[in-house]
Design an enzyme around this catalytic site. Structure first.
Site, PDB file in Angstrom:
ATOM      1  CE  LYS A  22      17.904 -13.325  47.649  1.00 46.83           C
ATOM      2  NZ  LYS A  22      18.960 -13.221  48.663  1.00 46.83           N
ATOM      3  CG  ASN A  23      15.440 -12.331  50.573  1.00 51.69           C
ATOM      4  OD1 ASN A  23      16.399 -13.010  50.228  1.00 51.69           O
ATOM      5  ND2 ASN A  23      15.498 -11.016  50.697  1.00 51.69           N
ATOM      6  CB  CYS A 116      25.270  -8.908  50.361  1.00 44.53           C
ATOM      7  SG  CYS A 116      24.557  -9.606  48.869  1.00 44.53           S
ATOM      8  NE  ARG A 121      23.811  -8.932  56.219  1.00 42.88           N
ATOM      9  CZ  ARG A 121      23.257  -9.445  55.134  1.00 42.88           C
ATOM     10  NH1 ARG A 121      24.003  -9.661  54.068  1.00 42.88           N
ATOM     11  NH2 ARG A 121      21.968  -9.750  55.095  1.00 42.88           N
ATOM     12  CG  ASP A 307      17.391  -6.307  49.945  1.00 43.91           C
ATOM     13  OD1 ASP A 307      18.350  -5.779  50.543  1.00 43.91           O
ATOM     14  OD2 ASP A 307      17.000  -7.465  50.199  1.00 43.91           O
ATOM     15  NE  ARG A 399      24.000 -14.333  47.250  1.00 46.04           N
ATOM     16  CZ  ARG A 399      23.792 -13.352  48.114  1.00 46.04           C
ATOM     17  NH1 ARG A 399      24.577 -12.320  48.134  1.00 46.04           N
ATOM     18  NH2 ARG A 399      22.808 -13.409  48.978  1.00 46.04           N
TER      19      ARG A 399
END
Ligand code: UD1
Length: 430
Positions: A22-23, A116, A121, A307, A399
């Site tokens: 995904k990333n 998230c 952040r 993660d 997600r």
């Protein structure tokens, strides 16, 4: 409000295949818009974050055709540097369009990113890097605007190792005249993947995967090639942990064993058997063996990934004795511990460390997917618990995990998705 219902206690067995990262996909989809021609991207995971990114880039004029996991992107119609799609607020990675639009149109204007919630952040490192490359930056009313008369190469030292800043600056620099050097760069596998994608499309980037990346800006990036995204390191790790916490025997296919080393080493240390092949890892715990306690510290790659931190805490709940998890990347990433405690876990949190006393007999409960990976931890807890667990707010989980219910069912889990959660039913009854 959909939820997952899990009846725990089954030993997961069989083969499961990991989807595309995904990333990496989020970085690559943004990077694709700086190409001068169309390109094809394979192994794009169909998860809501990538769908949001496709919607956002379509909204600004790219033509996107998704068939299964193959995406064709033609960015030639992108004329507008202003992103108005509300979906940009939902995902963190929308900030990659800052670098991408700057490279394509010399300006970008976009909502501050979402994502998230695990503490502060900031994106100051991204912005400092863009400024060093000649852009001016203006933040107001929840939006960021960047403008550059002429973007140029620059020497950039990142005060802190940041995945997002490294990718964003690499994308912006790919077409900026001159040489850009990013020092103290992050080294995550998906950074290498974004660099490989850009190089395949015509960029000149060297050193991705080390802490110094050199980018020689090119005047054009023809595209017109295809590229396949690497497997998802975090999804792979989630399945490896699923095998251990259910005392099952699972072979996880389509992964890169090297990317899994931080987790494989810990699983072995705890007593699991981890067998590696070219593109698979099998995990099981021999009959009669107990998992032993250990300590984890999350770090930028090649350290243990933040993660996988919530999933690893579930693993530690099943280990005998006192274990420690130290979160070094994010300031506030233990909110989900409250849910694990509801299920019977014995965990104490002090700032960025938690102490886990195991083994705990988890029992099913109504719990929340507080963020993407916290949601994955709840699934693992539910699979290893007695009775039924219900996880609500699973839109956060969706997600980043493609076909999670189908994949877990195929290896023997009793999990189903319900379109209405107990919470909602209770609210309606009141
Ligand atoms: C990415 C991942 C996220 C993962 C994280 C760390 C995506 C879409 N998300 O997030 O899942 O948890 O890497 O592996 O790929 N920082 C600053 N200033 C900045 C940028 C970051 O101080 O400008 C700090 C952050 O607060 C954090 C640390 O640097 O403490 C790492 O953040 P970063 O690597 O940038 O995370 P993301 O790219 O946002």
């Amino acid at each position: 409000m959909a939820s997952y219902l899990i009846r725990g206690g089954r030993h997961l067995r069989g083969d499961v295949t990991v989807s595309g990262s995904k990333n990496a996909a989020l970085g690559i989809l943004a990077a694709a818009i700086i190409c001068d021609g169309p390109c094809t991207i394979d192994n794009v995971p169909q998860v809501s974050d990538t769908m949001a990114m496709i919607d956002i880039i379509s909204d600004i004029g790219a033509i996107c055709k998704l068939e299964g996991n193959r995406l064709e992107i033609d960015p030639r119609g992108i004329q507008d540097a202003r992103v108005v799609s509300e979906r940009a607020r939902d995902i963190r990675a929308s900030y990659y369009l800052l670098g991408a639009l700057l490279a394509r149109l010399s300006s970008s204007d976009i909502f501050l990113p979402g994502g998230c919630n695990f503490g502060v952040r900031p994106i100051d490192l991204h912005l400092k890097g863009f400024e060093a490359m000649g852009a001016s930056c203006n933040i107001s009313h929840g939006r960021i605007r960047l403008d550059a008369k002429q973007l140029h190469g620059a020497n950039i030292f990142l005060d802190k190792v940041s995945v997002g800043a490294t990718i964003n600056l690499m994308i912006a620099a790919a077409k900026a005249p001159g040489r850009t050097v990013i020092e103290n760069a992050a080294r995550e596998p998906h950074i290498v993947d974004v660099a490989n994608f850009l190089n395949t499309m015509g960029a000149r980037i060297r050193g991705a995967g080390t802490d110094m990346i050199r980018i020689d800006g090119v005047s054009s990036m023809p595209g017109r090639r295809s590229y396949s995204i690497i497997p998802d390191q975090i999804e792979a790790g989630t399945f490896m942990i699923a095998a251990a916490v259910t005392r099952g025997d699972v072979c996880v296919h389509n992964l890169i064993p090297k990317h899994m080393e931080p987790l494989s080493a810990k699983l072995k240390e705890m007593g699991a058997v981890v067998e590696e092949g070219g593109d698979f890892i099998r995990v099981y715990i021999p009959e009669g063996r107990h998992l032993s306690s250990t300590n984890f510290i999350t770090m930028p790659y090649p350290g243990f990934p933040t993660d996988l931190q919530p999933q690893a805490v579930v693993l530690l709940c099943h280990a005998e004795g006192l274990s420690r998890m130290q979160e070094n990347v994010w300031t506030s990433r233990f909110q989900y511990v409250e849910d694990l405690k509801l299920m019977g876990a014995n965990i104490d949190v002090a700032e960025r460390t938690c102490l886990i006393t195991g083994p705990a007999q988890l029992t099913g409960s109504l719990v929340q997917a507080r963020d993407l990976r916290a949601g994955a931890a709840m699934v693992l807890a539910g699979l290893s618990a007695q009775d039924e667990t219900e996880i609500y707010d699973i839109f956060r989980l969706e997600r980043g995990y493609e076909n999670l219910v189908e994949k877990l069912t195929s290896i023997g889990a009793n999990i189903r998705r319900s379109d209405i959660s107990t919470l909602e039913v209770e609210r309606n009854l009141k």
